[in-house]
Motif scaffolding. Structure first.
Motif, PDB file in Angstrom:
ATOM      1  N   ALA A 151       0.916  -1.176  -0.064  1.00  0.00           N
ATOM      2  CA  ALA A 151       0.103   0.157   0.222  1.00  0.00           C
ATOM      3  C   ALA A 151       0.787   1.173  -0.028  1.00  0.00           C
ATOM      4  O   ALA A 151       0.670   2.331  -0.556  1.00  0.00           O
ATOM      5  N   ALA A 152       2.109   1.122   0.501  1.00  0.00           N
ATOM      6  CA  ALA A 152       2.884   2.355   0.764  1.00  0.00           C
ATOM      7  C   ALA A 152       3.849   2.571  -0.432  1.00  0.00           C
ATOM      8  O   ALA A 152       4.341   3.627  -0.483  1.00  0.00           O
ATOM      9  N   HIS A 153       3.922   1.501  -1.244  1.00  0.00           N
ATOM     10  CA  HIS A 153       4.992   1.362  -2.532  1.00  0.00           C
ATOM     11  C   HIS A 153       4.199   0.888  -3.577  1.00  0.00           C
ATOM     12  O   HIS A 153       4.082  -0.390  -3.810  1.00  0.00           O
ATOM     13  N   ASP A 154       3.737   1.609  -4.472  1.00  0.00           N
ATOM     14  CA  ASP A 154       3.128   1.217  -5.672  1.00  0.00           C
ATOM     15  C   ASP A 154       3.945   0.612  -6.387  1.00  0.00           C
ATOM     16  O   ASP A 154       5.199   0.615  -6.603  1.00  0.00           O
ATOM     17  N   GLY A 155       3.383  -0.452  -7.159  1.00  0.00           N
ATOM     18  CA  GLY A 155       4.304  -1.288  -8.372  1.00  0.00           C
ATOM     19  C   GLY A 155       4.312  -2.686  -7.875  1.00  0.00           C
ATOM     20  O   GLY A 155       4.047  -3.215  -6.713  1.00  0.00           O
ATOM     21  N   ASP A 156       5.294  -3.180  -8.543  1.00  0.00           N
ATOM     22  CA  ASP A 156       5.846  -4.641  -8.403  1.00  0.00           C
ATOM     23  C   ASP A 156       6.754  -4.780  -6.934  1.00  0.00           C
ATOM     24  O   ASP A 156       7.388  -3.800  -6.613  1.00  0.00           O
ATOM     25  N   LEU A 157       6.475  -6.098  -6.601  1.00  0.00           N
ATOM     26  CA  LEU A 157       7.341  -6.441  -5.157  1.00  0.00           C
ATOM     27  C   LEU A 157       8.072  -7.632  -5.194  1.00  0.00           C
ATOM     28  O   LEU A 157       7.920  -8.268  -6.100  1.00  0.00           O
ATOM     29  N   VAL A 158       9.016  -7.749  -4.317  1.00  0.00           N
ATOM     30  CA  VAL A 158       9.747  -9.014  -4.483  1.00  0.00           C
ATOM     31  C   VAL A 158       9.739  -9.549  -2.850  1.00  0.00           C
ATOM     32  O   VAL A 158       9.988  -8.787  -2.000  1.00  0.00           O
ATOM     33  N   LEU A 159       9.386 -10.596  -2.735  1.00  0.00           N
ATOM     34  CA  LEU A 159       9.362 -11.498  -1.623  1.00  0.00           C
ATOM     35  C   LEU A 159      10.348 -12.486  -1.371  1.00  0.00           C
ATOM     36  O   LEU A 159      10.495 -13.279  -2.356  1.00  0.00           O
ATOM     37  N   ALA A 192      16.703 -28.366   1.223  1.00  0.00           N
ATOM     38  CA  ALA A 192      17.228 -29.528   2.017  1.00  0.00           C
ATOM     39  C   ALA A 192      18.318 -30.117   1.559  1.00  0.00           C
ATOM     40  O   ALA A 192      19.007 -30.872   2.247  1.00  0.00           O
ATOM     41  N   LYS A 193      18.628 -30.005   0.190  1.00  0.00           N
ATOM     42  CA  LYS A 193      19.694 -30.610  -0.273  1.00  0.00           C
ATOM     43  C   LYS A 193      21.093 -29.982   0.454  1.00  0.00           C
ATOM     44  O   LYS A 193      22.346 -31.025   0.614  1.00  0.00           O
ATOM     45  N   LEU A 194      21.026 -28.699   0.774  1.00  0.00           N
ATOM     46  CA  LEU A 194      22.227 -28.425   1.419  1.00  0.00           C
ATOM     47  C   LEU A 194      22.015 -27.840   2.867  1.00  0.00           C
ATOM     48  O   LEU A 194      22.990 -27.405   3.351  1.00  0.00           O
ATOM     49  N   ARG A 195      20.929 -27.701   3.171  1.00  0.00           N
ATOM     50  CA  ARG A 195      20.526 -26.869   4.538  1.00  0.00           C
ATOM     51  C   ARG A 195      20.305 -28.188   5.448  1.00  0.00           C
ATOM     52  O   ARG A 195      19.564 -28.946   5.392  1.00  0.00           O
ATOM     53  N   SER A 196      20.967 -28.127   6.685  1.00  0.00           N
ATOM     54  CA  SER A 196      20.865 -28.976   7.816  1.00  0.00           C
ATOM     55  C   SER A 196      19.343 -29.032   8.440  1.00  0.00           C
ATOM     56  O   SER A 196      19.054 -27.952   8.574  1.00  0.00           O
ATOM     57  N   ALA A 197      18.936 -30.241   8.825  1.00  0.00           N
ATOM     58  CA  ALA A 197      18.000 -30.127   9.781  1.00  0.00           C
ATOM     59  C   ALA A 197      17.676 -29.311  10.969  1.00  0.00           C
ATOM     60  O   ALA A 197      16.647 -28.818  11.268  1.00  0.00           O
ATOM     61  N   GLY A 198      19.068 -29.158  11.113  1.00  0.00           N
ATOM     62  CA  GLY A 198      19.076 -28.410  12.659  1.00  0.00           C
ATOM     63  C   GLY A 198      19.341 -26.872  12.482  1.00  0.00           C
ATOM     64  O   GLY A 198      19.251 -26.182  13.394  1.00  0.00           O
ATOM     65  N   PHE A 199      19.228 -26.578  11.143  1.00  0.00           N
ATOM     66  CA  PHE A 199      19.132 -24.820  10.832  1.00  0.00           C
ATOM     67  C   PHE A 199      18.042 -24.461  11.104  1.00  0.00           C
ATOM     68  O   PHE A 199      16.864 -24.939  11.037  1.00  0.00           O
ATOM     69  N   THR A 200      18.078 -23.257  11.884  1.00  0.00           N
ATOM     70  CA  THR A 200      16.868 -22.442  12.354  1.00  0.00           C
ATOM     71  C   THR A 200      16.444 -21.556  11.134  1.00  0.00           C
ATOM     72  O   THR A 200      17.317 -20.437  10.853  1.00  0.00           O
ATOM     73  N   PRO A 201      15.375 -21.431  10.422  1.00  0.00           N
ATOM     74  CA  PRO A 201      15.065 -20.585   9.517  1.00  0.00           C
ATOM     75  C   PRO A 201      15.108 -19.083   9.994  1.00  0.00           C
ATOM     76  O   PRO A 201      14.859 -18.878  11.292  1.00  0.00           O
ATOM     77  N   GLY A 202      15.506 -18.239   9.157  1.00  0.00           N
ATOM     78  CA  GLY A 202      15.568 -16.812   9.589  1.00  0.00           C
ATOM     79  C   GLY A 202      14.420 -15.878   9.173  1.00  0.00           C
ATOM     80  O   GLY A 202      13.284 -16.258   9.472  1.00  0.00           O
ATOM     81  N   ARG A 203      14.778 -14.688   8.764  1.00  0.00           N
ATOM     82  CA  ARG A 203      13.769 -13.691   8.629  1.00  0.00           C
ATOM     83  C   ARG A 203      13.279 -13.580   7.075  1.00  0.00           C
ATOM     84  O   ARG A 203      13.856 -14.541   6.242  1.00  0.00           O
ATOM     85  N   PHE A 204      12.355 -12.729   6.971  1.00  0.00           N
ATOM     86  CA  PHE A 204      11.844 -12.595   5.611  1.00  0.00           C
ATOM     87  C   PHE A 204      11.796 -11.017   5.235  1.00  0.00           C
ATOM     88  O   PHE A 204      11.603 -10.381   6.098  1.00  0.00           O
ATOM     89  N   LEU A 205      11.850 -10.699   3.892  1.00  0.00           N
ATOM     90  CA  LEU A 205      11.758  -9.216   3.708  1.00  0.00           C
ATOM     91  C   LEU A 205      11.015  -9.057   2.227  1.00  0.00           C
ATOM     92  O   LEU A 205      10.853 -10.010   1.503  1.00  0.00           O
ATOM     93  N   VAL A 206      10.531  -8.022   2.233  1.00  0.00           N
ATOM     94  CA  VAL A 206       9.827  -7.662   0.893  1.00  0.00           C
ATOM     95  C   VAL A 206      10.360  -6.285   0.642  1.00  0.00           C
ATOM     96  O   VAL A 206      10.779  -5.442   1.424  1.00  0.00           O
ATOM     97  N   GLU A 207      10.512  -5.983  -0.881  1.00  0.00           N
ATOM     98  CA  GLU A 207      11.394  -4.737  -1.346  1.00  0.00           C
ATOM     99  C   GLU A 207      10.333  -4.436  -2.618  1.00  0.00           C
ATOM    100  O   GLU A 207       9.863  -5.467  -3.294  1.00  0.00           O
ATOM    101  N   GLU A 208      10.831  -3.245  -3.021  1.00  0.00           N
ATOM    102  CA  GLU A 208      10.385  -2.869  -4.298  1.00  0.00           C
ATOM    103  C   GLU A 208      11.220  -3.562  -5.244  1.00  0.00           C
ATOM    104  O   GLU A 208      12.347  -3.742  -5.217  1.00  0.00           O
ATOM    105  N   ARG A 209      10.374  -3.924  -6.602  1.00  0.00           N
ATOM    106  CA  ARG A 209      10.977  -4.665  -7.419  1.00  0.00           C
ATOM    107  C   ARG A 209      11.615  -3.638  -8.662  1.00  0.00           C
ATOM    108  O   ARG A 209      10.884  -2.426  -9.118  1.00  0.00           O
ATOM    109  N   LEU A 210      12.957  -3.761  -8.881  1.00  0.00           N
ATOM    110  CA  LEU A 210      13.549  -2.680  -9.644  1.00  0.00           C
ATOM    111  C   LEU A 210      13.472  -3.308 -11.173  1.00  0.00           C
ATOM    112  O   LEU A 210      13.684  -4.450 -11.230  1.00  0.00           O
ATOM    113  N   HIS A 211      13.570  -2.582 -12.050  1.00  0.00           N
ATOM    114  CA  HIS A 211      13.696  -3.180 -13.404  1.00  0.00           C
ATOM    115  C   HIS A 211      14.808  -2.513 -14.160  1.00  0.00           C
ATOM    116  O   HIS A 211      15.410  -1.523 -14.110  1.00  0.00           O
ATOM    117  N   GLY A 212      15.500  -3.380 -14.938  1.00  0.00           N
ATOM    118  CA  GLY A 212      16.330  -3.136 -15.783  1.00  0.00           C
ATOM    119  C   GLY A 212      17.494  -4.314 -15.931  1.00  0.00           C
ATOM    120  O   GLY A 212      17.235  -5.675 -15.405  1.00  0.00           O
TER     121      GLY A 212
END
Length: 423
Positions: A151-159, A192-212
């Motif tokens: 809502a604050a950033h019109d246009g395409d996004l990347v999650l 799963a091929k490279l990440r250990s089962a003991g690995f704790t997932p981290g954070r997530f981010l969203v950002e505006e999509r740039l074109h070029g």
């Protein structure tokens, strides 16, 4: 044995059992000079202890928490005795490698820099503090946060997840797309091929999509100084998942653009406090000329970029990576003598019915290597990350357009036919 090979008493610690990397180290290191450490579940799943010990450079394989991200020393001090270099195999081992290097008193990324590079939220924050050109962004913990950013950033996004590699979990969102469905899919994305089962997932981010146009930069850094740089052009398949379809290097773009990319990477090194190693940074050229930071990894690049660099420039990037981690300052050719490219192959989701054309692609003009990476009966998933590709072609030629054209033509010879899976 090259004259840069260390005395047999020297010990190298490789964090993460990367068999391809070990094959390269066989060419440059003394027999029995490498200790490999990796997570128990990963070593067990791929029978990696046995496979690693087939490499002459490997002396031992030990179980250890190779994917710790808290920065605490994961190995006892005696396991680091005599170590002259600590080498990360892939993305998930960057922080542990940095911690081990600091404990061993040898050059490395630096623990703070490694933790910043392993968390895309931290990287964005460091870039913003340093004034690096980059998209606007926000950390998100759910659908409401994505809707608020949209809502604050019109246009395409990347999650995207903040801690994955190979495009795992990255999703492009256009106006009108369902953020709830995208959030559930991104949150569930795994490596799963490279990440250990003991690995704790981290954070997530969203950002505006740039074109070029999209590029990457591969830089060799010693004591905080960029010693060598290459610029690679990148192509991406269309659709909501930005999977890389190919790379061509060195980029034939202007000298002025190379200068801007070099300056941007020097600023990036300073912004994160990176000390010694290799950086693989990705950029979008906003308006076709202005590098904006997408993300950056503190390890050797994937996607066959390392062999492409060796084909184009000569020498061995892996060897020079090891040398800077030993505290040396190797000289590399600033200009490439040739150009090289890779083009990947995709297939429709389903069970593989036939695989054709790999031998024909391998015999095509300018082709250095070609392969189909799936066999009949294998399951192919939707093309959502680099792991879903089914083949590749590497080429070498006198110039970048010729190398790219040859790669595209040869890759078109590889066909993987699938049939839907009904159960």
């Amino acid at each position: 044995m090259p004259d840069t090979a260390p005395p047999s008493a020297s010990r190298y610690l490789v964090v993460g059992c990367g068999l391809g990397l070990l094959g390269e180290l066989d060419k440059i290191l003394s027999a029995g000079s490498v200790t490999v450490v990796d997570e128990t579940d990963l070593l067990d799943a791929g029978d990696l202890r046995t496979k690693a010990m087939t490499h002459p450079c490997v002396a031992e394989v030990i179980d250890g928490p190779a994917q710790r991200h808290d920065g605490l020393l994961p190995l006892p001090a005696d396991a680091l005795a005599g170590t002259v270099a600590v080498i990360p195999s892939w993305e998930y081992t960057v922080v542990t490698a940095a911690a081990c290097a600091e404990a061993a008193g040898v050059p490395g990324a630096g623990l703070k820099a490694a933790r910043t590079l392993r968390d895309k939220v931290r990287l964005r924050e460091a870039g913003a503090a340093a004034g690096l050109p980059q998209p606007r962004f926000a950390e998100v913990a759910g659908v409401a946060d994505i809707r608020a950013f949209a809502a604050a950033h019109d246009g395409d996004l990347v999650l995207k997840p903040a801690d994955r590699q190979a495009g795992v979990g990255v999703r492009l969102l256009a106006p009108g797309d369902d953020p709830a469905a995208a959030w559930e899919r991104t949150r569930a994305a795994d490596d799963a091929k490279l990440r250990s089962a003991g690995f704790t997932p981290g954070r997530f981010l969203v950002e505006e999509r740039l074109h070029g146009p999209e590029i990457s930069a591969e830089v060799l850094v010693a004591d905080g100084e960029v010693r060598w740089l290459n610029v690679t052009d990148k192509s991406v398949w269309p659709g909501p998942f930005p999977v890389e379809a190919g790379h061509t290097l060195p980029s034939p773009r202007t000298a002025a653009l190379w200068d801007r990319v070099a300056e941007a990477n020097r600023a990036l090194v300073e912004a994160v406090g990176f000390r010694t190693g290799v950086l693989h940074s990705e950029w979008i050229l906003a308006d076709g000329t202005d590098p904006h930071l997408v993300e950056c990894a503190g390890r050797l690049p994937g996607d066959a970029i390392v062999p492409l660099i060796d084909l184009a420039y000569g020498g061995s990037l892996v060897e020079d990576f090891v040398r800077v981690l030993r505290g040396e300052h190797p000289d590399r050719p600033a200009r490439a003598a040739r150009a090289a490219a890779v083009r990947f192959v995709s297939a429709a989701p389903g069970r593989v019915r036939t695989v054709r054309g790999a031998d024909e692609a391998g015999a095509a003009d300018a082709v250095f290597a070609a392969a189909a990476t799936v066999a009949e009966g294998a399951l192919v998933g939707e093309l959502t990350s680099s792991w879903d590709r089914v083949g590749h072609v590497l080429t070498v030629a006198d110039d970048a357009p010729s190398a790219e054209a040859a790669a595209v033509a040869a890759a078109s010879l590889i066909t993987v036919e699938t049939e839907p899976v009904t159960e």
